[in-house]
Structure formats: structure tokens, C-alpha cells
Design a protein around this motif. Structure first.
Motif, PDB file in Angstrom:
ATOM      1  N   UNK A 102       0.808  -1.224   0.000  1.00 23.86           N
ATOM      2  CA  UNK A 102       0.000   0.000   0.000  1.00 23.86           C
ATOM      3  C   UNK A 102       0.837   1.267   0.000  1.00 23.86           C
ATOM      4  N   UNK A 103       2.191   1.133   0.104  1.00 22.57           N
ATOM      5  CA  UNK A 103       3.074   2.305   0.244  1.00 22.57           C
ATOM      6  C   UNK A 103       2.511   3.246   1.314  1.00 22.57           C
TER       7      UNK A 103
ATOM      8  N   UNK B 291       1.346   9.712   7.601  1.00 25.15           N
ATOM      9  CA  UNK B 291       0.058  10.227   8.084  1.00 25.15           C
ATOM     10  C   UNK B 291      -0.972   9.107   8.200  1.00 25.15           C
ATOM     11  N   UNK B 292      -0.978   8.195   7.229  1.00 28.06           N
ATOM     12  CA  UNK B 292      -1.926   7.072   7.280  1.00 28.06           C
ATOM     13  C   UNK B 292      -1.596   6.137   8.445  1.00 28.06           C
TER      14      UNK B 292
ATOM     15  N   UNK C  96      -6.696   5.624  15.526  1.00 23.94           N
ATOM     16  CA  UNK C  96      -7.954   4.872  15.447  1.00 23.94           C
ATOM     17  C   UNK C  96      -7.961   3.733  16.459  1.00 23.94           C
ATOM     18  N   UNK C  97      -6.865   2.986  16.518  1.00 28.29           N
ATOM     19  CA  UNK C  97      -6.797   1.867  17.459  1.00 28.29           C
ATOM     20  C   UNK C  97      -6.821   2.355  18.903  1.00 28.29           C
TER      21      UNK C  97
END
Length: 333
Positions: A64-65, A69-70, A77-78
Motif C-alpha cells: 500500500x506504500x 500520516x496514514x 484509530x486503534x
């Protein structure tokens, strides 16, 4: 100046490995080093699981490279998912549910054969305080929804009746709520506990369950919106069956025709658990079965087939053997 005693930082007591690891100058060396260190896990199953997890997780990052930030968004989120958990709400399980992991683990660990009834997810609304219900009596108070009568038999895989089997059953009311979701709950409703008779038969009055949303006010609800997925469960009737010498069955029945039956947000529906509801338009029959207002009712008929403990153990032994062989074969990891 603080009077607190000085505390020295200490390790966990595990020394450096007795092998050298190359200092990374390429991304793939990071993955290789983590996998190599994971080989030190003393438990073979732990070693296998975490090497597989690391392999696939690193592969996901590469495929997914993933951006920084992701990655940080995922960490946050976790974190929020864990913070949403309370003694009454498990957001982490809900996350596992909507990703299909709960249903997959459940299916892999509960194999059936010989026409035995398949399992389904337990869900979060089971309670231990269900009232005992006699044959033909109601699990729901009057006014909780459209009348439904549930009947069938509990049988062995050879078709022999299982007497005195204990059946716990629960469902939503017509508004899509379980009794535990009402702040003013004073007693169990739309749930009950009953036993089969000498012929393995059971029968009880209920209401037609309706579809309902899983909690959408937390991180999991946000995730479903992000993915463009609804948060609805199809209508269903929960059933847990236990009898001495037989493997405990946790399942649910899903009336056909629900708009959400093929896209259950927690993937709990199985083809064999989809049932039809017959329309019984007969006032006399409705009153005979104990429905106070008479009129019409829905009829759910389903025979439940249990595995013996020995049959279940044999099935699970096959799963355990396969799990053992996979664990021992570490070459691909």
C-alpha cells in the motif's frame, strides 16, 4: 527536591541474541531482522503466529506504500477504539466483527458434519437472567411486536430426540432493541429459557425480530461510514442449546426476506440458518397457541441437530491436527 527514591531503568532480563543482525540499509532488511528476532519465541505456536503476522503486516505496508500520516491515523484509530471499551461495550470485538474476523474464527473452530446445525456469532446481548418458560409460553411481554410461534425438535445426527435439552433464546422487540438496551429495564424480556420434552420437542411464543444497527457512535461506526458500508444486522432469533453429552450450540435463525440478510455488517448469516416464516391467518389457532389478541401470527419451524461431545471432539481434532501441521511448517515464514 523530591524525596522519592531513585529508580534505575531496567531491562526485561532477556540478553541480546547470540547472532548478528545486519544494520538496515534497505527496507527489506528491517522485515528480515524482525522475523529473525521472532524466532527466539520459546512457544512454537506463538513463534508461528507472530512471524506470520509480521510477514503479512510488513507486506501490507509495502503493497500500500503506507504514508506516515496514514500510519498515524491508524494508531489513533486503534487508540480510540480501546478507549471506547467499557465493561458493557467491547469496541475491539465490534471491530473484529465488522471486518469478518469474528465470524471467520468462529467458523474455523466450530466445524460440523452429519447435518448438525451450524453455529453463528453469540453477539453482545446474552444474559444469565432469562426466566424459565414452560412449553408453549411466551418469552416476550404483550405489545413487544408481531406475534411469532417457534417450534421444532432437538435431535441427534441420527435423528433421535434429545429430551431435557436446555434452550436459551433471545431477540429484539419491534423497535429493534434488546431489553438490556433500555435504561429502565426491570426484568428480562424478549428472552427465555426452556427445555425440550421427552420427544425432544420445544415450542414457545415470541415476536418477529427486526433488523437493527450496531453502535455507530464510536470508531467502528466511523470506519463503516468511511468504507461506505451500512451498520445494520438482519433480523434474527438467538438460540443456545445445551444437553449432557452433547456439544454446546451457539446459533441464530435468520428469517428470509430481510433487506440486510446478504450484507450482515458482522457476517453472521449462514445459508443453512436462513429460515422461512409461515403466515398463519387463523384467529382460533392463534388463541389456541396462547396469543391474547388472536388474529394471525408467524410460524417458525426448525429442527436443531446437535453433535455429541465425541463427534465434536473428532471434528475439532482434525482442526487441531491441521493447526499443528501448519505451526510446525515454518519454512514459508
Amino acid at each position: 527536591m523530591s524525596d522519592a527514591p531513585a529508580v534505575k531503568a531496567t531491562s526485561n532480563g532477556i540478553p541480546p541474541p547470540n547472532f548478528d543482525l545486519p544494520l538496515p540499509d534497505r527496507p527489506d532488511i528491517i522485515t528480515a531482522n524482525v522475523l529473525k528476532l521472532s524466532e527466539q519465541a520459546p512457544n512454537p505456536r506463538h513463534r508461528f503466529i507472530f512471524k506470520a503476522l509480521i510477514k503479512h503486516l510488513h507486506q501490507f505496508v509495502n503493497e500500500t506504500s503506507l504514508t506516515t500520516d496514514e500510519w498515524m491515523a491508524a494508531i489513533e484509530f486503534m487508540t480510540r477504539t480501546g478507549q471506547k471499551c467499557t465493561p458493557l461495550r467491547q469496541e475491539n470485538i465490534l471491530l473484529s466483527d465488522v471486518l469478518g474476523v469474528s465470524a471467520l474464527v468462529d467458523s474455523l473452530n466450530n466445524p460440523v458434519a452429519g447435518g448438525a446445525t451450524e453455529n453463528s456469532v453469540l453477539g453482545p446481548f446474552f444474559t444469565e437472567d432469562a426466566a424459565d418458560v414452560d412449553f408453549g409460553e411466551s418469552i416476550a411481554s404483550e405489545g413487544k411486536g408481531e406475534y411469532m410461534y417457534v417450534e421444532g425438535r432437538v435431535l441427534t445426527t441420527d435423528g433421535q430426540p434429545i429430551p431435557n435439552a436446555v434452550i436459551d433464546t433471545w431477540e429484539t422487540d419491534a423497535d429493534g432493541f434488546y431489553d438490556t438496551q433500555y435504561a429502565n429495564r426491570s426484568h428480562p424480556d424478549c428472552r427465555g429459557r426452556l427445555r425440550t420434552d421427552d420427544d425432544g420437542r420445544f415450542g414457545y411464543r415470541a415476536v418477529v425480530p427486526v433488523s437493527y444497527p450496531i453502535p455507530g457512535d464510536g470508531p467502528v461506526g466511523e470506519l463503516l461510514l468511511l468504507l461506505g458500508r451500512h451498520n445494520m444486522r438482519p433480523n434474527h432469533l438467538h438460540v443456545v442449546v445445551e444437553a449432557p453429552g452433547f456439544h454446546k450450540l451457539v446459533t441464530a435463525f435468520y428469517p428470509e426476506g430481510c433487506d440486510f440478510i446478504k450484507s450482515d455488517c458482522v457476517f453472521g448469516v449462514k445459508k443453512s440458518l436462513v429460515v422461512s416464516l409461515k403466515d398463519i391467518v387463523d384467529d382460533e389457532e392463534a388463541r389456541k397457541r396462547g396469543f391474547p389478541r388472536g388474529g394471525s401470527f408467524k410460524l417458525l419451524q426448525y429442527d436443531i441437530v446437535l453433535l455429541t461431545e465425541d463427534q465434536s471432539a473428532t471434528m475439532r481434532a482434525g482442526v487441531e491436527e491441521e493447526r499443528y501441521m501448519i505451526t510446525q511448517d515454518n519454512k514459508k515464514y
